[in-house]
Design a protein around this motif. Structure first.
Motif, mmCIF file in Angstrom:
data_model
loop_
_atom_site.group_PDB
_atom_site.id
_atom_site.type_symbol
_atom_site.label_atom_id
_atom_site.label_comp_id
_atom_site.label_asym_id
_atom_site.label_seq_id
_atom_site.Cartn_x
_atom_site.Cartn_y
_atom_site.Cartn_z
ATOM 1 N N SER A 16 0.857 -1.188 0.000
ATOM 2 C CA SER A 16 0.000 0.000 0.000
ATOM 3 C C SER A 16 0.897 1.243 0.000
ATOM 4 C CB SER A 16 -0.941 0.004 1.201
ATOM 5 O OG SER A 16 -0.226 0.000 2.400
ATOM 6 N N GLN A 17 0.306 2.372 -0.359
ATOM 7 C CA GLN A 17 1.073 3.602 -0.547
ATOM 8 C C GLN A 17 0.292 4.779 0.031
ATOM 9 O OE1 GLN A 17 1.323 5.026 -4.686
ATOM 10 N NE2 GLN A 17 3.528 5.040 -4.393
ATOM 11 N N GLU A 18 1.009 5.651 0.714
ATOM 12 C CA GLU A 18 0.372 6.846 1.262
ATOM 13 C C GLU A 18 0.310 7.930 0.196
ATOM 14 O OE1 GLU A 18 1.671 10.171 4.427
ATOM 15 O OE2 GLU A 18 1.522 8.139 5.264
ATOM 16 N N LEU A 19 -0.912 8.402 -0.035
ATOM 17 C CA LEU A 19 -1.130 9.545 -0.914
ATOM 18 C C LEU A 19 -1.221 10.786 -0.028
ATOM 19 C CD1 LEU A 19 -3.881 7.887 -3.139
ATOM 20 C CD2 LEU A 19 -1.415 7.894 -3.517
ATOM 21 N N ARG A 20 -1.503 11.916 -0.577
ATOM 22 C CA ARG A 20 -1.584 13.139 0.236
ATOM 23 C C ARG A 20 -2.690 13.071 1.291
ATOM 24 N NH1 ARG A 20 2.108 16.458 -1.597
ATOM 25 N NH2 ARG A 20 2.509 16.673 -3.811
ATOM 26 N N THR A 21 -3.846 12.534 0.934
ATOM 27 C CA THR A 21 -4.983 12.553 1.867
ATOM 28 C C THR A 21 -5.604 11.169 2.085
ATOM 29 O OG1 THR A 21 -6.520 13.051 0.066
ATOM 30 C CG2 THR A 21 -5.576 14.932 1.265
ATOM 31 N N SER A 22 -5.005 10.128 1.542
ATOM 32 C CA SER A 22 -5.579 8.793 1.679
ATOM 33 C C SER A 22 -4.487 7.729 1.498
ATOM 34 C CB SER A 22 -6.711 8.590 0.662
ATOM 35 O OG SER A 22 -6.182 8.672 -0.655
ATOM 36 N N ILE A 23 -4.927 6.482 1.562
ATOM 37 C CA ILE A 23 -4.031 5.345 1.371
ATOM 38 C C ILE A 23 -4.486 4.590 0.123
ATOM 39 C CG2 ILE A 23 -3.168 3.180 2.357
ATOM 40 C CD1 ILE A 23 -2.385 5.697 3.980
ATOM 41 N N ARG A 24 -3.552 4.254 -0.757
ATOM 42 C CA ARG A 24 -3.859 3.431 -1.934
ATOM 43 C C ARG A 24 -3.448 1.999 -1.594
ATOM 44 N NH1 ARG A 24 -0.714 5.256 -6.830
ATOM 45 N NH2 ARG A 24 -2.306 6.852 -6.976
#
Length: 191
Positions: A116-124
Motif C-alpha cells: 500500500s502507498q500513502e497519498l496526500r490525503t488517503s491510502i492506496r
C-alpha cells in the motif's frame, strides 16, 4: 553491482535526490539514471556523491517517456536480486526493509511484492484486482530480476501499470505477496 536489492530512480528532479537517499536508509544498490547530460549543472551534487560511493551507480540517458527509458537502462544492468523503482518524487517508509524481510520470510518462493502507498490525503491499497493500468503505482511493487526476464517498459506514460499487469497475469499468483497493514511508500511526497 551485486546486491540483494536494486533500487532504480529515473531522475529529472535532482534536487530531490538527497531526501530520497536519506529514505533509502539501508545498504542497497542505487541506480540513479538521469534524464539529461553529464555536464548539466543540476546533476553536479549527485555526481560528487556517486564518485565517493560504492553503492550508487550514476548514468545519463536522455529522452523517453516519464522515466521509462531510464528504468530500462538500469534493468539491463541488473542480473539478480530484487528490483524496485522509486521515482524521484516518492520516498520509502522507514519500515520498508522490515516489511520486505517479513514478507520474504513468510513466503521464500515469493517473486513479487505489492505494498500500500500513502497519498496526500488517503491510502492506496493493493489487491489482485488493482494490479492493472491506472490502479497501481510503480512504487507499489518490487520484483525478482529473474521474474522480469526480457520484459521492458514501453515508452508510454502508463507503461508501469501495463508492465506489472502483464507480468502478474502471466505468472502463478502464489509467487506474489500483498501487504496493506500500513503504507511503505509515499506517493509524490517531494512535489
Amino acid at each position: 553491482m551485486r546486491n540483494w536489492l536494486h533500487i532504480i530512480t529515473p531522475c529529472s528532479r535532482p534536487e530531490n535526490l538527497g531526501q530520497i537517499m536519506e529514505s533509502l536508509n539501508s545498504p542497497c544498490a542505487w541506480y540513479v539514471v538521469c534524464d539529461g547530460d553529464r555536464e548539466d549543472p543540476r546533476f553536479m551534487k549527485i555526481r560528487e556523491i556517486a564518485v565517493q560511493s560504492s553503492w550508487i551507480s550514476l548514468t545519463f540517458v536522455r529522452g523517453g517517456v516519464a522515466g521509462k527509458k531510464q528504468i530500462n537502462d538500469a534493468i539491463d544492468r541488473i542480473f539478480d536480486g530484487w528490483v524496485y523503482v522509486l521515482d524521484d518524487d516518492n520516498l520509502m517508509h522507514p519500515d520498508f526493509y522490515k516489511v520486505v524481510s517479513d514478507l520474504t520470510a513468510k513466503n521464500p518462493k515469493v517473486q513479487g511484492l505489492f505494498f500500500s502507498q500513502e497519498l496526500r490525503t488517503s491510502i492506496r491499497e493493493v489487491s489482485p484486482g488493482t494490479v492493472r493500468v491506472n490502479y497501481i503505482d510503480q512504487a507499489q511493487f518490487m520484483l525478482k530480476r529473474e521474474l522480469i526476464g526480457q520484459r521492458r517498459y514501453k515508452q508510454e506514460y502508463t507503461a508501469d501499470g501495463q508492465f506489472i499487469e502483464v507480468l502478474y497475469k502471466d505468472n502463478d499468483p502464489a509467487l506474489f505477496e500483498f501487504y496493506n497493514d500500513k503504507p511503505v511508500t509515499y506517493y509524490n511526497k517531494l512535489r
